[in-house]
Design a protein around this motif. Sequence first.
Motif, PDB file in Angstrom:
ATOM      1  N   ARG B  89       0.839  -1.199   0.000  1.00 52.89           N
ATOM      2  CA  ARG B  89       0.000   0.000   0.000  1.00 52.89           C
ATOM      3  C   ARG B  89       0.869   1.241   0.000  1.00 52.89           C
ATOM      4  NH1 ARG B  89      -2.486   0.065   4.872  1.00 52.89           N
ATOM      5  NH2 ARG B  89      -3.451   2.002   4.198  1.00 52.89           N
ATOM      6  N   ILE B  90       0.446   2.241  -0.739  1.00 54.49           N
ATOM      7  CA  ILE B  90       1.281   3.417  -0.936  1.00 54.49           C
ATOM      8  C   ILE B  90       1.525   4.170   0.365  1.00 54.49           C
ATOM      9  CG2 ILE B  90      -0.582   5.029  -1.538  1.00 54.49           C
ATOM     10  CD1 ILE B  90       1.301   6.083  -3.742  1.00 54.49           C
ATOM     11  N   LYS B  91       0.537   4.138   1.266  1.00 57.49           N
ATOM     12  CA  LYS B  91       0.695   4.949   2.474  1.00 57.49           C
ATOM     13  C   LYS B  91       1.320   4.176   3.634  1.00 57.49           C
ATOM     14  CE  LYS B  91      -2.947   8.153   1.335  1.00 57.49           C
ATOM     15  NZ  LYS B  91      -4.309   7.824   0.829  1.00 57.49           N
ATOM     16  N   GLU B  92       1.548   2.878   3.455  1.00 52.43           N
ATOM     17  CA  GLU B  92       2.054   2.049   4.539  1.00 52.43           C
ATOM     18  C   GLU B  92       3.576   2.076   4.538  1.00 52.43           C
ATOM     19  OE1 GLU B  92       0.121   0.094   6.980  1.00 52.43           O
ATOM     20  OE2 GLU B  92       2.157   0.545   7.657  1.00 52.43           O
ATOM     21  N   THR B  93       4.168   2.812   5.476  1.00 54.70           N
ATOM     22  CA  THR B  93       5.623   2.916   5.446  1.00 54.70           C
ATOM     23  C   THR B  93       6.290   2.255   6.638  1.00 54.70           C
ATOM     24  OG1 THR B  93       5.346   5.067   6.463  1.00 54.70           O
ATOM     25  CG2 THR B  93       5.775   5.038   4.101  1.00 54.70           C
ATOM     26  N   ARG B  94       5.495   1.597   7.490  1.00 50.61           N
ATOM     27  CA  ARG B  94       6.142   0.980   8.643  1.00 50.61           C
ATOM     28  C   ARG B  94       6.553  -0.458   8.346  1.00 50.61           C
ATOM     29  NH1 ARG B  94       1.889   0.978  12.637  1.00 50.61           N
ATOM     30  NH2 ARG B  94       0.709   0.883  10.704  1.00 50.61           N
ATOM     31  N   PRO B  95       7.657  -0.905   8.963  1.00 55.69           N
ATOM     32  CA  PRO B  95       8.073  -2.300   8.740  1.00 55.69           C
ATOM     33  C   PRO B  95       7.135  -3.251   9.482  1.00 55.69           C
ATOM     34  CG  PRO B  95       9.560  -1.176  10.261  1.00 55.69           C
ATOM     35  CD  PRO B  95       8.581  -0.162   9.822  1.00 55.69           C
ATOM     36  N   ASN B  96       6.855  -4.389   8.890  1.00 58.43           N
ATOM     37  CA  ASN B  96       6.030  -5.370   9.587  1.00 58.43           C
ATOM     38  C   ASN B  96       6.922  -6.372  10.317  1.00 58.43           C
ATOM     39  OD1 ASN B  96       7.059  -6.845   7.481  1.00 58.43           O
ATOM     40  ND2 ASN B  96       5.099  -7.458   6.626  1.00 58.43           N
ATOM     41  N   GLN B  97       6.272  -7.326  10.977  1.00 59.14           N
ATOM     42  CA  GLN B  97       7.001  -8.281  11.808  1.00 59.14           C
ATOM     43  C   GLN B  97       8.039  -9.053  11.005  1.00 59.14           C
ATOM     44  OE1 GLN B  97       5.040 -11.967  13.218  1.00 59.14           O
ATOM     45  NE2 GLN B  97       4.765 -10.832  15.104  1.00 59.14           N
ATOM     46  N   PHE B  98       7.691  -9.422   9.787  1.00 54.84           N
ATOM     47  CA  PHE B  98       8.598 -10.194   8.945  1.00 54.84           C
ATOM     48  C   PHE B  98       9.849  -9.386   8.637  1.00 54.84           C
ATOM     49  CE2 PHE B  98       9.641 -13.711   6.353  1.00 54.84           C
ATOM     50  CZ  PHE B  98      10.262 -13.233   5.221  1.00 54.84           C
TER      51      PHE B  98
END
Lengths: 297, 201
Positions: B89-98
């Motif tokens: 997603r264009i607005k999702e800039t946080r790292p996820n758990q993986f």
Amino acid sequence: MASVSDMYDVTWEEMRDKLRKWREENYRNSEQIVEVGEELIQEHASKLGDDIWIIYEQVMIAALDCSRDDLATTCLHELQKQFQGSHRVKRLAGMRLEALERYDEALKMYNDILQDDSTNTAARKRKIAILKAQGKSTEAIRELNEYLEQFVGDQEAWHELAELYINEHDYAKAAFSLEELMMTNPHNHLYCEQYAEVKYTQGGIENLELSRKYFAQALKLNNRNMRALFGLYMSASHIGASPKASAKVKKDNVKYAAWAASQINRAYQLAGHGTKETKCSLKAVEEMLESMQIMPS
Amino acid sequence: MTVIKLTTQAYCKMLLHAAKYPHCAVNGLLVAENQKRKDGQPVLCVDCVPLFHGTLALAPMMEIALTLIDTWCKENKYVIAGYYQANERIKETRPNQFAEKVAARIAENFSEAALIMVDNSNISMGCYDPAISVFEHHDNKWKCRDASIDCCEDWSEAQKIMSALLEDRSYDSLIDFDNHLDDLRNDWTNPEINKSILHLC
């Protein structure tokens, strides 16, 4: 700017056939579709006959992917003129609103369709796509599960659900979704292979053994699936080195891993035949396999 | 506190990967030269190996890639120094758990490993701002360092070359590890793109 037909020396029939191939095989090469489709529509519309309507639809969706609202609107207008009141075209109008992030208006369009026809699967799936685009994964998953209770045979939906679960790191539920797909498509090596990857990711000796079995199955269904071959190697190696495995299980898995390693080497040899560049990755693979050699304890 | 910097080649290949698959999440590794660094000297990531696109959060292929690229690094006196990811997603800039897990694994081998998230909304033809956020490992958490043009060794060069590559649609010929698994002849070191970048320098 040079036309597609000039640059690649193709006829309009070849362009039309390419578009059909991309359509049938569900490619998402939107930039190419826009390039080829726009020229086809502008220069050769009269020759396309009834094909033009499905091409308008295909090009419109690709145009949305490329932020070409001008082209998307042109295609949409032609379709709206030709198929007044059509739900299929209304859904395209909704997709355009989604692309412009006007989600509330898009939702209204889809709800209108569903009021008229509550079984319209396309509109329901677009609503779920909106949830996904807004980052509302939990709701998207819930809606998709509800959808699948009604439309159990929708494979595209099961696969979408599996991917949503994987992104949420809920591997158990992802595995369950893939199991549904494998049941209805026992010969599809890709589902087998992805299921094996999920099991491997879950971890633990039982999941590793299952993962190895499914990598092997995927390989049986398609002996050129490199992911399955690598996966077989990795899972067998881990089991062979695991303190929780019995001596016999370890011995067997070390054998499987050794077989997989030789097949991997062979595949790289075949690929590297003649080219200088791949010789470096062949060497890297050989060294990697050597360094990971599991000695039976 | 060590600073991470990227050469033009590393920065450009990373963004080309994101540009090639605009509708997918993508990830990859960053490598640095394996040499003793003086106190305060930044870690310079000299190259980037694009890995996967689409469904990222599965372990087996990532493990294969890490092991294989680690071997390749040793032969070329490199070390894996970072991990990058561009979300779907264009607005999702946080790292996820993986992303955090992979970066932590890299940090076991290279303590100053960086986790870089591509800022999708900042990718443009003109490349006005660096389209990345750098996360560093402090007290078991990944914290975002303020984005600035300092992240590139030579920002104006990177900017100019990235713009040219996007105009040329060079991303069409970028090879990632997924492409390599589809056909072993595909070379994930991307020698042709490296040549183009050198040529433009």
